[in-house]
Write an enzyme that holds these catalytic residues in place. Structure first.
Site, PDB file in Angstrom:
ATOM      1  N   SER A   1      -6.125   7.964   4.198  1.00 21.46           N
ATOM      2  CA  SER A   1      -7.396   7.300   4.492  1.00 21.46           C
ATOM      3  C   SER A   1      -8.182   7.265   3.192  1.00 21.46           C
ATOM      4  O   SER A   1      -8.477   8.308   2.609  1.00 21.46           O
ATOM      5  CB  SER A   1      -8.186   8.071   5.550  1.00 21.46           C
ATOM      6  OG  SER A   1      -9.487   7.553   5.655  1.00 21.46           O
ATOM      7  N   ARG A   2      -8.503   6.053   2.722  1.00 18.79           N
ATOM      8  CA  ARG A   2      -9.176   5.941   1.429  1.00 18.79           C
ATOM      9  C   ARG A   2     -10.663   6.284   1.531  1.00 18.79           C
ATOM     10  O   ARG A   2     -11.352   6.326   0.520  1.00 18.79           O
ATOM     11  CB  ARG A   2      -8.958   4.540   0.839  1.00 18.79           C
ATOM     12  CG  ARG A   2      -7.492   4.291   0.549  1.00 18.79           C
ATOM     13  CD  ARG A   2      -7.229   3.047  -0.270  1.00 18.79           C
ATOM     14  NE  ARG A   2      -5.787   2.896  -0.448  1.00 18.79           N
ATOM     15  CZ  ARG A   2      -5.031   2.062   0.244  1.00 18.79           C
ATOM     16  NH1 ARG A   2      -5.581   1.291   1.165  1.00 18.79           N
ATOM     17  NH2 ARG A   2      -3.740   1.989   0.043  1.00 18.79           N
ATOM     18  N   VAL A   3     -11.142   6.477   2.758  1.00 23.81           N
ATOM     19  CA  VAL A   3     -12.526   6.935   2.936  1.00 23.81           C
ATOM     20  C   VAL A   3     -12.546   8.458   2.885  1.00 23.81           C
ATOM     21  O   VAL A   3     -13.478   9.084   2.405  1.00 23.81           O
ATOM     22  CB  VAL A   3     -13.107   6.404   4.261  1.00 23.81           C
ATOM     23  CG1 VAL A   3     -14.441   7.049   4.575  1.00 23.81           C
ATOM     24  CG2 VAL A   3     -13.263   4.895   4.186  1.00 23.81           C
TER      25      VAL A   3
ATOM     26  N   THR B   1      -6.364  -3.141   3.432  1.00 21.93           N
ATOM     27  CA  THR B   1      -7.030  -2.119   4.256  1.00 21.93           C
ATOM     28  C   THR B   1      -7.438  -0.885   3.446  1.00 21.93           C
ATOM     29  O   THR B   1      -7.032  -0.709   2.306  1.00 21.93           O
ATOM     30  CB  THR B   1      -6.114  -1.686   5.425  1.00 21.93           C
ATOM     31  OG1 THR B   1      -4.812  -1.371   4.906  1.00 21.93           O
ATOM     32  CG2 THR B   1      -5.985  -2.798   6.443  1.00 21.93           C
ATOM     33  N   ASP B   2      -8.219  -0.012   4.112  1.00 23.08           N
ATOM     34  CA  ASP B   2      -8.732   1.215   3.462  1.00 23.08           C
ATOM     35  C   ASP B   2      -7.856   2.417   3.817  1.00 23.08           C
ATOM     36  O   ASP B   2      -8.351   3.529   3.968  1.00 23.08           O
ATOM     37  CB  ASP B   2     -10.165   1.500   3.922  1.00 23.08           C
ATOM     38  CG  ASP B   2     -11.071   0.305   3.743  1.00 23.08           C
ATOM     39  OD1 ASP B   2     -10.988  -0.310   2.682  1.00 23.08           O
ATOM     40  OD2 ASP B   2     -11.831  -0.021   4.664  1.00 23.08           O
TER      41      ASP B   2
END
Length: 548
Positions: free
Chosen positions: A365-367, A339-340
């Site tokens: 959150s990698r975004v 997951t991101d």
């Protein structure tokens, strides 16, 4: 009796010529060798494909999973216990397909698209394959469009974008499903179609979720796919893929969909059960070797398509249940790596009254800020760091040592920010309301309010902003920006609210006496130290006059 070969040849030739080839039903059939626990072994269908659907008696459907040298291992859907050894099995030549379409909106269905809600048949002619190859990098675009959850703690610190895969992880009963349900409710008036997949839950719990969404008016653009706890393992195994296929119908139509898989721990357990019954070799914790691929091929289908492909999006919110907060176990680490980012819910925070009980240090959150509105990025930029520092200081302060004024101030601010981020279930907030709440804490306005009154203050603040500053709130919601003039207006409104609400501390951080703060709360005017009275003389607080 003399047998004449040429006569027999003539008879056979006539019979063959008289056959109508078009009416002949040519299909490959096999025989059931053994049956049990929802698993069948079939002999005689040598050309069978992986994941092909097979027809058995009593309307039982088989799915070919194990293609072995002398037989095919199949998982069965339906009343498989009526099938007996020796029954005929027919190939269909089709891979497993799921009914999809807008007719499913507002319905509770099983993974094969059959209704479970007594609202009549579902008339949809469209189907999609349960398994579908995820789009490649060329057909994707970066995740930049926000997918608002309506939760201050998530939208400010762990933002989710359309097309992202964000894991919700935590022990049982820590509010994982609540975050997912609030997200659906928050998007009831948006263009987002929500698919909630319940895997291995009690049917009563699923019905409760459906009733909650109906009461909130969010069921009209939601599909619930249920594979309840009493269903066979193959149905639970199919559920997330079915939900994903239903979401992909909207994705490839240029629309936006959200898939919630609740939860993938039970999905992995169902797959383990199936694999062991099929005699596949077990690996770590008895899971089969392809358990990583099981979830990766599902979650990779979440995507934000490029403009050339229609710019649709499919967002995935998988849920994983941990044991005693162990996020380094086998299935949790697998899904975290796919997951991101993840939202980690902690039992200790939950029991101490922090709702949602998000551990800021472990959640990510990698975004990041790419999927945040400019207004939220502006007010919440340092929030994660501040809260992480507060948690460290809080642990340090428990030693009971003397703390310097700066540290005490930081602890007091942190306590108020935690209280400001608290939010009840089923009460999602708009972007403007979240921005106003976080702004009040970041700018120090809450420092003059006692911690246990922060929630009440913010409720009153939001009500006032809705009624007296509706244009400002509308601008922030519409543009997603907080212009300089808007920030000034917001700051003034919050400051006035603090004065009208009745602060518990003065500007210097000194606690006000009960009588004085009560008077402010009741709306009486007071003369603050250093202010001038109406006749121009310096007014002294009543408190100081009494002491003199």
């Amino acid at each position: 009796m003399d047998i004449k070969p040429d006569e027999i040849g003539n008879i056979l030739r006539q019979r063959i010529e008289g056959l109508d080839a078009g009416s002949a039903d040519l299909s490959e059939v096999g025989t059931v060798l053994e049956i049990g626990d929802g698993i069948g072994r079939v002999h005689g269908i040598d050309n069978c494909m992986a994941l092909e659907m097979l027809e058995l008696p009593h309307d039982v459907v088989g799915l070919a999973l194990n293609l072995e040298s002398d037989n095919v291992g199949t998982v069965l859907f339906g009343d498989w216990d009526k099938v007996v050894e020796g029954d005929t099995v027919k190939r269909t030549g089709k891979l497993l397909e799921i009914p999809v379409g807008e007719q499913l909106l507002g319905r509770l269905v099983d993974p094969l698209g059959r209704p479970l809600d007594d609202k009549g048949e579902i008339n949809t002619s469209e189907t999609r394959p349960a398994e579908w190859k995820a789009p490649g990098v060329v057909h994707r675009q970066p995740v930049e469009e926000p997918m608002q959850t309506g939760l201050k703690a998530v939208d400010s610190m762990i933002p989710i974008g359309r097309g992202q895969r964000e894991l919700i992880i935590g022990d049982r009963q820590t509010g994982k499903t609540a975050i997912a349900i609030d997200t659906i409710i928050n998007n009831r008036d948006s263009d987002l179609v929500c698919i909630y997949v319940a895997i291995g839950q009690r049917m009563s719990t699923v019905v409760q979720v459906m009733e909650t969404l109906e009461e909130a008016g969010a069921m009209e653009n939601t599909i619930i796919v249920a594979a309840s706890a009493d269903e066979a393992a193959p149905i639970k195994y199919m559920a997330p893929y079915a939900g994903c296929a239903m979401g992909e119908h909207f994705l490839y139509d240029g629309k936006h969909a959200l898939c919630i898989y609740d939860d993938l721990s039970k999905h992995a357990a169902a797959y383990r059960e199936m694999s062991l019954l099929l005699r596949r070799p077990p690996g770590r914790e008895a899971y089969p070797g392809d358990v990583f691929y099981l979830h990766s091929r599902l979650l990779e289908r979440a995507v934000k398509l490029s403009d050339e492909q229609g710019a649709g999006s499919l967002t995935a919110l998988p849920i994983i249940e941990t044991q005693a907060g162990d996020i380094s176990a086998y299935i949790p680490t697998n899904v975290i790596s796919i997951t991101d980012g993840q939202i980690f819910l902690e039992s200790d925070l939950f029991y101490s009254g922090v709702r949602p009980a998000i551990n800021v240090g472990t959640s990510v959150s990698r975004v990041g800020g790419n999927a945040q509105t400019k207004a939220m990025k502006q007010v919440a930029g340092k929030l994660r760091l501040d809260l992480s520092q507060y948690r460290e200081l809080e642990a340090f302060a428990q030693f009971g040592s003397e703390l310097d004024p700066e540290t005490q101030k930081q602890l007091a601010r942190g306590e108020r920010m935690v209280a400001a981020l608290n939010q009840n279930e089923r009460q999602p907030m708009s972007v403007a309301e979240q921005v106003a709440s976080i702004y009040a804490g970041n700018e120090g306005h809450l420092d003059r309010i006692k911690v246990d009154r922060v929630g009440e203050f913010l409720l009153n603040l939001i009500e006032r902003l809705r009624s007296e500053h509706s244009e400002l709130m509308g601008r922030i919601n519409d543009t997603g920006k907080l212009e300089e003039s808007d920030e000034e207006e917001l700051g003034k409104a919050v400051s006035e609210m603090v004065d009208d609400f009745g602060p518990d501390f003065d500007e210097d951080g000194n606690e006000l006496e009960a009588g004085e703060s009560d008077r402010i709360r009741s709306g009486e005017e007071r003369s603050a130290p250093g202010r001038r009275s109406a006749d121009g003389d310096a007014a002294e607080p009543e408190r100081e006059a009494t002491l003199a």
